[in-house]
Design an enzyme around this catalytic site. Structure first.
Site, PDB file in Angstrom:
ATOM      1  N   LYS A   2       0.724  -1.110  -0.045  1.00 61.57           N
ATOM      2  CA  LYS A   2      -0.115   0.027  -0.050  1.00 61.57           C
ATOM      3  C   LYS A   2       0.845   1.491  -0.025  1.00 61.57           C
ATOM      4  O   LYS A   2       0.358   2.380  -0.633  1.00 61.57           O
ATOM      5  CB  LYS A   2      -0.850  -0.111   1.278  1.00 61.57           C
ATOM      6  CG  LYS A   2      -2.176  -0.947   0.924  1.00 61.57           C
ATOM      7  CD  LYS A   2      -3.306  -0.739   1.897  1.00 61.57           C
ATOM      8  CE  LYS A   2      -4.373  -1.562   1.786  1.00 61.57           C
ATOM      9  NZ  LYS A   2      -5.503  -1.443   2.385  1.00 61.57           N
ATOM     10  N   LYS A  15      -7.459 -12.090  -9.984  1.00 62.77           N
ATOM     11  CA  LYS A  15      -8.846 -12.208  -9.271  1.00 62.77           C
ATOM     12  C   LYS A  15      -9.844 -10.977  -9.679  1.00 62.77           C
ATOM     13  O   LYS A  15      -9.488 -10.035  -9.904  1.00 62.77           O
ATOM     14  CB  LYS A  15      -8.635 -12.501  -7.804  1.00 62.77           C
ATOM     15  CG  LYS A  15      -8.494 -13.543  -7.170  1.00 62.77           C
ATOM     16  CD  LYS A  15      -8.307 -13.540  -5.658  1.00 62.77           C
ATOM     17  CE  LYS A  15      -9.290 -12.983  -4.722  1.00 62.77           C
ATOM     18  NZ  LYS A  15      -8.925 -12.914  -3.541  1.00 62.77           N
ATOM     19  N   LYS A  39     -12.454  -4.863  -7.525  1.00 57.59           N
ATOM     20  CA  LYS A  39     -13.277  -3.608  -7.768  1.00 57.59           C
ATOM     21  C   LYS A  39     -12.272  -2.769  -8.737  1.00 57.59           C
ATOM     22  O   LYS A  39     -12.744  -1.800  -9.336  1.00 57.59           O
ATOM     23  CB  LYS A  39     -13.933  -3.080  -6.657  1.00 57.59           C
ATOM     24  CG  LYS A  39     -12.794  -2.771  -5.663  1.00 57.59           C
ATOM     25  CD  LYS A  39     -13.290  -2.294  -4.468  1.00 57.59           C
ATOM     26  CE  LYS A  39     -12.337  -1.911  -3.150  1.00 57.59           C
ATOM     27  NZ  LYS A  39     -11.868  -3.053  -2.612  1.00 57.59           N
TER      28      LYS A  39
END
Length: 333
Positions: free
Chosen positions: A115, A197, A200
């Protein structure tokens, strides 16, 4: 005497809309879990703000997520549904656990590194101490089990390490939870990038639970199949990842076996198969979408669900927090 159920806890961030991968993966199995375990399901809204969010979007997604959980079969009478930020004990315990978690442990966390690389302009302290809040989320309810996804294994491990460390100093305070390898269902891949995968973050290859049927059909008609010359509907994840993903989705949505699907579409090609998968998904998601819309129209009911859930959660969390505060030497209120 009725045997007490083991305790299970799970939370999902309302940082994006729930999608087909969420549902056909873990979510559709949660109603079975509430029969077997004493379950706590929470909307992890505190965790979302480590990345900048639109406040109106967080509120909308949190409420929608509660409605979707109920629409997917989570009966609020049989489990505790609540919003993380409505139970202040989570953050109160997180500060205590901050003081029992080592800098080196946190700096080694893979998710922090990932992140930080993606949000170089916003590497905040919350992103760094995220595992301490997650450990507090878990330990405050003294659960026996925590469902573990591949991306959260490290967080559960550090949670267990901190619990063992605290117990080693103050005695038997926290139950050390066991990782629970839940029925994960199908591992759904992106429609336009079947090697990754469904997510969103790749919206064109992602089918959202609240999407309109015509938009779902459009995405399936554009789904990546394979560049081979035989163009047959056959399950072979190595040679035919796109078609195999569509077969898996069709099987999960309809309950049919791969063999039955292959036989059904023998000689028909991808032009007939892709819309058929889309239609199966539309019908699978229709009752969830319609029930979610009905629930969202009844804000009073949803408010009652999350308020009651927070009260039930706070009662259990408060007992753990008082015990911890006493152990570390804080005066009782």
């Amino acid at each position: 005497m009725e045997q007490q159920k083991k305790v299970m806890l799970s939370g999902i961030q309302p940082s994006g809309d729930l999608h087909l991968g969420n549902y056909l993966g873990p979510l559709r199995h949660w109603p079975e879990m509430i029969e077997e375990f004493d379950c706590y399901f929470f909307m992890a809204d505190l965790h979302t703000i480590t990345v900048r969010q639109n406040p109106a979007d967080i509120r909308r997604r949190t409420l929608t997520q509660i409605a979707q959980y109920i629409a997917c079969g989570l009966d609020p009478e049989k489990c505790v549904l609540f919003v993380q930020s409505h139970v202040p004990a989570h953050t109160q315990l997180a500060w205590v656990l901050d003081c029992f978690t080592m800098f080196g442990e946190l700096s080694r966390m893979t998710q922090f590194k990932d992140k930080s690389a993606k949000n170089a302009e916003n590497i905040n302290a919350g992103l760094f101490t995220y595992p301490c809040l997650m450990a507090a989320d878990i330990l405050i309810y003294q659960p026996d089990f925590v469902p573990v996804g591949e991306d959260q294994k490290q967080h559960v491990e550090i949670c267990r390490d901190v619990a063992v460390r605290f117990n080693g100093i103050y005695g038997d305070v926290f139950k050390v939870p066991e990782p629970y390898i839940a029925k994960v269902g199908a591992r759904i891949m992106s429609l336009n990038a079947p090697e990754t995968k469904m997510s969103k973050s790749l919206p064109e290859g992602c089918v959202f639970l609240m999407e309109k049927p015509e938009d779902i059909m459009r995405k399936f008609k554009r789904a990546v199949t394979d560049s081979d010359t035989e163009r047959c509907v056959r399950y072979d994840p190595q040679a035919k990842p796109g078609v195999s993903n569509l077969i898996q989705i069709h099987a999960a949505a309809t309950g049919k076996s791969y063999e039955v699907i292959e036989a059904e579409f023998e000689g028909k090609g991808y032009g007939a198969f892709k819309p058929a998968v889309g239609e199966a998904v539309v019908e699978c998601l229709r009752p969830i979408r319609e029930e979610t819309e009905r629930l969202l129209a009844d804000k009073t009911y949803l408010e009652q669900v999350y308020r009651t859930g927070a009260e039930r959660a706070a009662y259990v969390a408060g007992k753990t927090l008082r015990k911890v505060y006493k152990k570390v030497g804080f005066l009782p209120q």
